[in-house]
Motif scaffolding. Structure first.
Motif, PDB file in Angstrom:
ATOM      1  N   GLY A  16       0.825  -1.212   0.000  1.00 18.12           N
ATOM      2  CA  GLY A  16       0.000   0.000   0.000  1.00 18.12           C
ATOM      3  C   GLY A  16       0.848   1.247   0.000  1.00 18.12           C
ATOM      4  O   GLY A  16       1.663   1.451   0.902  1.00 18.12           O
ATOM      5  N   TYR A  38       4.725  -1.727  -2.359  1.00 16.35           N
ATOM      6  CA  TYR A  38       3.947  -2.346  -3.431  1.00 16.35           C
ATOM      7  C   TYR A  38       2.549  -1.751  -3.441  1.00 16.35           C
ATOM      8  O   TYR A  38       1.797  -1.901  -2.481  1.00 16.35           O
ATOM      9  CB  TYR A  38       3.892  -3.870  -3.232  1.00 16.35           C
ATOM     10  N   GLU A  39       2.216  -1.065  -4.521  1.00 14.50           N
ATOM     11  CA  GLU A  39       0.941  -0.348  -4.643  1.00 14.50           C
ATOM     12  C   GLU A  39       0.115  -0.975  -5.765  1.00 14.50           C
ATOM     13  O   GLU A  39       0.634  -1.228  -6.845  1.00 14.50           O
ATOM     14  CB  GLU A  39       1.230   1.141  -4.920  1.00 14.50           C
ATOM     15  N   GLN A  40      -1.182  -1.183  -5.495  1.00 13.68           N
ATOM     16  CA  GLN A  40      -2.034  -1.839  -6.492  1.00 13.68           C
ATOM     17  C   GLN A  40      -2.292  -0.973  -7.733  1.00 13.68           C
ATOM     18  O   GLN A  40      -2.423  -1.489  -8.842  1.00 13.68           O
ATOM     19  CB  GLN A  40      -3.371  -2.223  -5.874  1.00 13.68           C
ATOM     20  N   GLU A  46      -2.860  10.126  -5.168  1.00 18.47           N
ATOM     21  CA  GLU A  46      -4.049  10.133  -4.291  1.00 18.47           C
ATOM     22  C   GLU A  46      -5.238  10.672  -5.039  1.00 18.47           C
ATOM     23  O   GLU A  46      -5.136  11.661  -5.749  1.00 18.47           O
ATOM     24  CB  GLU A  46      -3.801  11.040  -3.080  1.00 18.47           C
ATOM     25  N   CYS A 136      -1.752  -6.841  -4.074  1.00 16.89           N
ATOM     26  CA  CYS A 136      -1.560  -7.964  -3.145  1.00 16.89           C
ATOM     27  C   CYS A 136      -2.875  -8.734  -3.005  1.00 16.89           C
ATOM     28  O   CYS A 136      -3.937  -8.118  -2.871  1.00 16.89           O
ATOM     29  CB  CYS A 136      -1.109  -7.399  -1.789  1.00 16.89           C
ATOM     30  N   ALA A 164      -0.230  -1.661   4.821  1.00 10.21           N
ATOM     31  CA  ALA A 164      -0.691  -0.269   4.796  1.00 10.21           C
ATOM     32  C   ALA A 164      -1.675  -0.124   3.644  1.00 10.21           C
ATOM     33  O   ALA A 164      -1.689   0.882   2.941  1.00 10.21           O
ATOM     34  CB  ALA A 164       0.500   0.677   4.630  1.00 10.21           C
ATOM     35  N   GLY A 166      -4.915   0.146   3.587  1.00  8.27           N
ATOM     36  CA  GLY A 166      -6.124   0.949   3.754  1.00  8.27           C
ATOM     37  C   GLY A 166      -7.346   0.198   4.245  1.00  8.27           C
ATOM     38  O   GLY A 166      -7.281  -0.947   4.690  1.00  8.27           O
ATOM     39  N   GLY A 310      -7.354  10.440  10.799  1.00 10.58           N
ATOM     40  CA  GLY A 310      -6.997   9.135  10.240  1.00 10.58           C
ATOM     41  C   GLY A 310      -5.603   9.126   9.645  1.00 10.58           C
ATOM     42  O   GLY A 310      -4.771   8.259   9.954  1.00 10.58           O
ATOM     43  N   ALA A 311      -5.316  10.088   8.794  1.00  7.42           N
ATOM     44  CA  ALA A 311      -3.988  10.154   8.171  1.00  7.42           C
ATOM     45  C   ALA A 311      -2.939  10.578   9.195  1.00  7.42           C
ATOM     46  O   ALA A 311      -1.802  10.100   9.151  1.00  7.42           O
ATOM     47  CB  ALA A 311      -4.009  11.125   6.993  1.00  7.42           C
TER      48      ALA A 311
HETATM   49  C1  LIG Z   1     -14.278  12.381   4.088  1.00  2.00           C
HETATM   50  C2  LIG Z   1     -12.955  12.097   4.717  1.00  2.00           C
HETATM   51  C3  LIG Z   1     -12.192  13.133   5.205  1.00  2.00           C
HETATM   52  C4  LIG Z   1     -10.975  12.881   5.841  1.00  2.00           C
HETATM   53  N1  LIG Z   1     -10.252  13.923   6.332  1.00  2.00           N
HETATM   54  C5  LIG Z   1      -9.100  13.686   7.015  1.00  2.00           C
HETATM   55  C6  LIG Z   1      -8.339  14.768   7.546  1.00  2.00           C
HETATM   56  O1  LIG Z   1      -8.702  15.929   7.371  1.00  2.00           O
HETATM   57  N2  LIG Z   1      -7.188  14.478   8.254  1.00  2.00           N
HETATM   58  C7  LIG Z   1      -6.761  13.189   8.443  1.00  2.00           C
HETATM   59  O2  LIG Z   1      -5.731  12.989   9.088  1.00  2.00           O
HETATM   60  N3  LIG Z   1      -7.458  12.139   7.918  1.00  2.00           N
HETATM   61  C8  LIG Z   1      -8.609  12.357   7.209  1.00  2.00           C
HETATM   62  N4  LIG Z   1      -9.295  11.311   6.664  1.00  2.00           N
HETATM   63  C9  LIG Z   1      -8.778   9.938   6.831  1.00  2.00           C
HETATM   64  C10 LIG Z   1      -7.643   9.632   5.857  1.00  2.00           C
HETATM   65  O3  LIG Z   1      -8.094   9.831   4.529  1.00  2.00           O
HETATM   66  C11 LIG Z   1      -7.197   8.184   6.003  1.00  2.00           C
HETATM   67  O4  LIG Z   1      -7.096   7.860   7.370  1.00  2.00           O
HETATM   68  C12 LIG Z   1      -5.831   7.982   5.342  1.00  2.00           C
HETATM   69  O5  LIG Z   1      -5.920   8.195   3.955  1.00  2.00           O
HETATM   70  C13 LIG Z   1      -5.323   6.574   5.640  1.00  2.00           C
HETATM   71  O6  LIG Z   1      -4.102   6.384   4.979  1.00  2.00           O
HETATM   72  P1  LIG Z   1      -3.574   4.907   4.681  1.00  2.00           P
HETATM   73  O7  LIG Z   1      -2.269   5.084   3.997  1.00  2.00           O
HETATM   74  O8  LIG Z   1      -3.666   4.080   5.909  1.00  2.00           O
HETATM   75  O9  LIG Z   1      -4.656   4.296   3.685  1.00  2.00           O
HETATM   76  P2  LIG Z   1      -5.026   4.755   2.182  1.00  2.00           P
HETATM   77  O10 LIG Z   1      -4.880   6.220   2.035  1.00  2.00           O
HETATM   78  O11 LIG Z   1      -6.360   4.150   1.884  1.00  2.00           O
HETATM   79  O12 LIG Z   1      -3.932   4.056   1.304  1.00  2.00           O
HETATM   80  C14 LIG Z   1      -3.945   2.667   1.053  1.00  2.00           C
HETATM   81  C15 LIG Z   1      -3.157   2.399  -0.209  1.00  2.00           C
HETATM   82  O13 LIG Z   1      -3.057   0.997  -0.387  1.00  2.00           O
HETATM   83  C16 LIG Z   1      -3.379   0.671  -1.720  1.00  2.00           C
HETATM   84  N5  LIG Z   1      -3.928  -0.695  -1.723  1.00  2.00           N
HETATM   85  C17 LIG Z   1      -5.143  -1.088  -1.290  1.00  2.00           C
HETATM   86  N6  LIG Z   1      -5.286  -2.412  -1.448  1.00  2.00           N
HETATM   87  C18 LIG Z   1      -4.121  -2.867  -1.970  1.00  2.00           C
HETATM   88  C19 LIG Z   1      -3.665  -4.160  -2.343  1.00  2.00           C
HETATM   89  N7  LIG Z   1      -4.426  -5.236  -2.224  1.00  2.00           N
HETATM   90  N8  LIG Z   1      -2.402  -4.286  -2.851  1.00  2.00           N
HETATM   91  C20 LIG Z   1      -1.590  -3.178  -2.980  1.00  2.00           C
HETATM   92  N9  LIG Z   1      -1.999  -1.934  -2.654  1.00  2.00           N
HETATM   93  C21 LIG Z   1      -3.243  -1.770  -2.134  1.00  2.00           C
HETATM   94  C22 LIG Z   1      -4.393   1.714  -2.137  1.00  2.00           C
HETATM   95  O14 LIG Z   1      -4.497   1.839  -3.545  1.00  2.00           O
HETATM   96  C23 LIG Z   1      -3.833   2.946  -1.464  1.00  2.00           C
HETATM   97  O15 LIG Z   1      -2.880   3.615  -2.255  1.00  2.00           O
HETATM   98  C24 LIG Z   1     -10.520  11.538   5.992  1.00  2.00           C
HETATM   99  C25 LIG Z   1     -11.269  10.488   5.476  1.00  2.00           C
HETATM  100  C26 LIG Z   1     -12.475  10.757   4.827  1.00  2.00           C
HETATM  101  C27 LIG Z   1     -13.266   9.608   4.289  1.00  2.00           C
END
Ligand SMILES: Cc1cc2nc3c(=O)[nH]c(=O)nc-3n(C[C@H](O)[C@H](O)[C@H](O)COP(=O)(O)OP(=O)(O)OC[C@H]3O[C@@H](n4cnc5c(N)ncnc54)[C@H](O)[C@@H]3O)c2cc1C
Length: 403
Positions: A16, A38-40, A46, A136, A164, A166, A310-311
Motif C-alpha cells: 500500500g 507495493y501499490e495496487q 491520491e 496484493c 498499509a 487501507g 486518520g492520516a
Molecule cells: C471524508 C474524509 C475526510 C478525511 N479527512 C481527514 C483529515 O482531514 N485528516 C486526516 O488525518 N485524515 C482524514 N481522513 C482519513 C484519511 O483519509 C485516512 O485515514 C488515510 O488516507 C489513511 O491512509 P492509509 O495510507 O492508511 O490508507 P489509504 O490512504 O487508503 O492508502 C492505502 C493504499 O493501499 C493501496 N492498496 C489497497 N489495497 C491494496 C492491495 N491489495 N495491494 C496493494 N496496494 C493496495 C491503495 O491503492 C492505497 O494507495 C478523511 C477520510 C475521509 C473519508
C-alpha cells in the motif's frame, strides 16, 4: 526489484502506497532500512481532495525533512477550526491560530491537497523502492519472515511485511480476521471549488465546521489557497455501495442542507462535481501483529473522519515503526511488541474521540447542544491530541524497558 536478504538491516515489504505506506517507507529509510513499497494502482497518487494535518503529524513530517515543502505547498488556515451554528452562522468557538499552534505545540496546523502531500512523499523516496501495479492478494508467514502474494502470480519475501493497504485491506484478514470496518451510519459529500466562487468571505481562510442536527458542514482552503475543499457529513440509515464513491448532483447535496444558513447553501449551489462516500469505521483491534506481518494506518484503526486524524494517526504509526525498528534492527519481534505497546492505546483513544464527535457534532438543538456550544466557547482542549510526540513516546517506552 524485490527485497533481498541483507546481513544487517531487516528486509521490509510495505503493501500500500498511500499516506501511511509512503511515510512508513521514509521513516524506515531514516532508520537505515530500505523498504520496498507495493501499490495496487498503476501509478502512485491520491484521489480525493483536501486533508487537514494537525500539529501531532506536522511535527513528524517536519522532522522527516518536509518543513520547507509544507510551508510552500500547504495552507496555514487563519484559524485552525472555527465552529459555527448551522442556522445563523454564529461563531460558537474556535481553536488556535497558526501562530498559537506553533507556540503551544511546536508545529503548525495545515491543510493540503492530498495529491500534493503524496507528491512530496514520493519525491523523497528512491524510485527503485516503489512498485506500482502490484495488487496484493494475500500474505503467508515463512520461516523468519513473510511472503506477499500478488494478483499476477508473483510473490516477494521479506523479514517483515507492513500492511498499509487501507480500509479494504486484504492483509488485515491474516492478522485480525473478521475485524474489518463496517458502515458507520454517515456519508460524506465531497467537492472542490475555486475559492473566489465560495461566498464565505473571510471565513473561507479558516477551517470551518458548521454544526447542525444530524449533519455538519466542513470547509477549508487547499492548493495554495486557490481551491476550497467542501465536505457535508450526513447521517444515513443505509449505504448499499460499499467503498465505492458515487457521483451525485449538487442539488442532492443542497437538499440535505435545506434550511441552513444562506452562506452554506450558496456554497453548495456553485459546486459542479460532487461525490458521495459511505464512511466506514471499526473498533480497536486487540493486536496489530501476527508473526512478521504488522498493521499500519487505516488497516489498523479505521476511524470516522470527525477528528480529522486518520492520516495523522497513520503518520504517527509510520514514524513509531521506524523508531522502534531503528532502535532494535536485530530484534524485529521486540520492535513490533514496542510498536504495538505505544500505538494501540494512542490510536484507540483517537478512534474513540472520533466516535464521540459523531455524537457531539450532529446533536439536535436542545439542552445537550447548548452544553456542547458552551464547551466550544471555552476553547481548545486539544493538547492531548496535538501535543503528543510519538517519537518521545517510543523513547520513553524504550527507557522504561531498559533498552
Ligand atoms: C471524508 C474524509 C475526510 C478525511 N479527512 C481527514 C483529515 O482531514 N485528516 C486526516 O488525518 N485524515 C482524514 N481522513 C482519513 C484519511 O483519509 C485516512 O485515514 C488515510 O488516507 C489513511 O491512509 P492509509 O495510507 O492508511 O490508507 P489509504 O490512504 O487508503 O492508502 C492505502 C493504499 O493501499 C493501496 N492498496 C489497497 N489495497 C491494496 C492491495 N491489495 N495491494 C496493494 N496496494 C493496495 C491503495 O491503492 C492505497 O494507495 C478523511 C477520510 C475521509 C473519508
Amino acid at each position: 526489484m524485490p527485497p533481498t536478504a541483507a546481513s544487517h538491516a531487516p528486509t521490509v515489504a510495505i503493501v500500500g502506497g498511500g499516506i501511511g505506506g509512503l511515510t512508513a517507507a521514509l521513516a524506515l529509510l531514516r532508520a537505515g532500512i530500505r523498504p520496498h513499497v507495493y501499490e495496487q494502482s498503476p501509478a502512485f497518487g491520491e484521489v480525493g481532495a483536501g486533508i487537514q494535518l494537525a500539529p501531532n503529524a506536522v511535527r513528524l513530517l517536519d522532522r522527516l525533512g518536509f518543513a520547507e515543502e509544507l510551508r510552500d505547498r500547504a495552507v496555514r488556515p487563519a484559524r485552525a477550526i472555527e465552529y459555527r451554528r448551522w442556522s445563523d452562522g454564529r461563531l460558537l468557538g474556535f481553536q488556535s491560530s497558526d501562530l498559537e499552534h506553533e507556540e503551544r505545540y511546536g508545529a503548525s496546523y495545515v491543510v493540503i491537497h492530498r495529491a500534493h502531500l503524496l507528491e512530496l512523499l514520493l519525491a523523497a523516496l528512491p524510485k527503485d523502492l516503489l512498485h506500482a501495479g502490484h495488487r496484493c492478494v494475500g500474505v503467508e508467514q515463512t520461516e523468519g519472515g513473510a511472503r506477499v502474494l500478488f494478483e499476477e502470480g508473483t510473490a516477494v519475501e521479506a523479514d517483515l511485511v507492513v500492511a498499509a493497504d487501507g480500509l479494504r485491506s486484504v492483509v488485515r484478514e491474516s492478522v485480525a480476521s473478521g475485524h474489518g470496518p463496517a458502515f458507520a451510519g454517515f456519508c460524506a459529500y465531497r467537492a472542490l471549488l475555486p475559492i473566489e466562487r465560495a461566498p464565505l468571505g473571510d471565513a473561507a481562510r479558516s477551517v470551518g465546521i458548521w454544526l447542525g442536527p444530524g449533519r455538519h458542514f466542513v470547509h477549508y482552503p487547499v492548493a495554495g489557497g486557490g481551491l476550497m475543499n467542501v465536505v457535508g457529513l450526513v447521517a444515513f440509515d443505509d449505504w448499499p455501495h460499499g467503498f465505492q464513491p458515487q457521483h451525485v448532483s449538487a442539488a442532492e447535496f443542497a437538499e440535505r442542507f435545506a434550511g441552513w444558513h444562506p452562506d452554506v447553501r450558496a456554497t453548495i449551489d456553485v459546486l459542479t462535481d460532487v461525490t458521495l462516500w459511505g464512511l466506514f469505521a471499526g473498533t480497536p483491534l486487540p493486536s496489530w501483529t501476527s508473526g512478521r506481518v504488522v498493521l499500519l494506518g487505516d488497516v489498523a484503526h479505521p476511524m470516522l473522519p470527525f477528528a480529522a486524524q486518520g492520516a495523522c494517526q497513520a503518520i504517527e504509526d509510520a514514524v513509531a515503526l521506524g523508531a522502534c525498528l531503528g532502535r532494535a534492527p536485530g530484534d524485529i519481534d521486540g520492535a513490533l511488541a514496542r510498536y504495538e505497546h505505544v500505538r494501540i492505546p494512542r490510536a484507540s483513544a483517537v478512534q474513540a474521540h472520533a466516535r464521540e464527535n459523531a455524537t457531539a457534532y450532529n446533536l439536535p438543538d436542545g439542552a445537550e447542544q447548548q452544553r456542547r456550544d458552551a464547551e466550544l466557547a471555552r476553547g481548545d482542549g486539544g493538547a492531548w491530541l496535538y501535543g503528543y510526540d510519538v517519537e518521545a513516546a517510543v523513547a520513553e517506552a524504550a527507557l522504561a524497558a531498559g533498552s
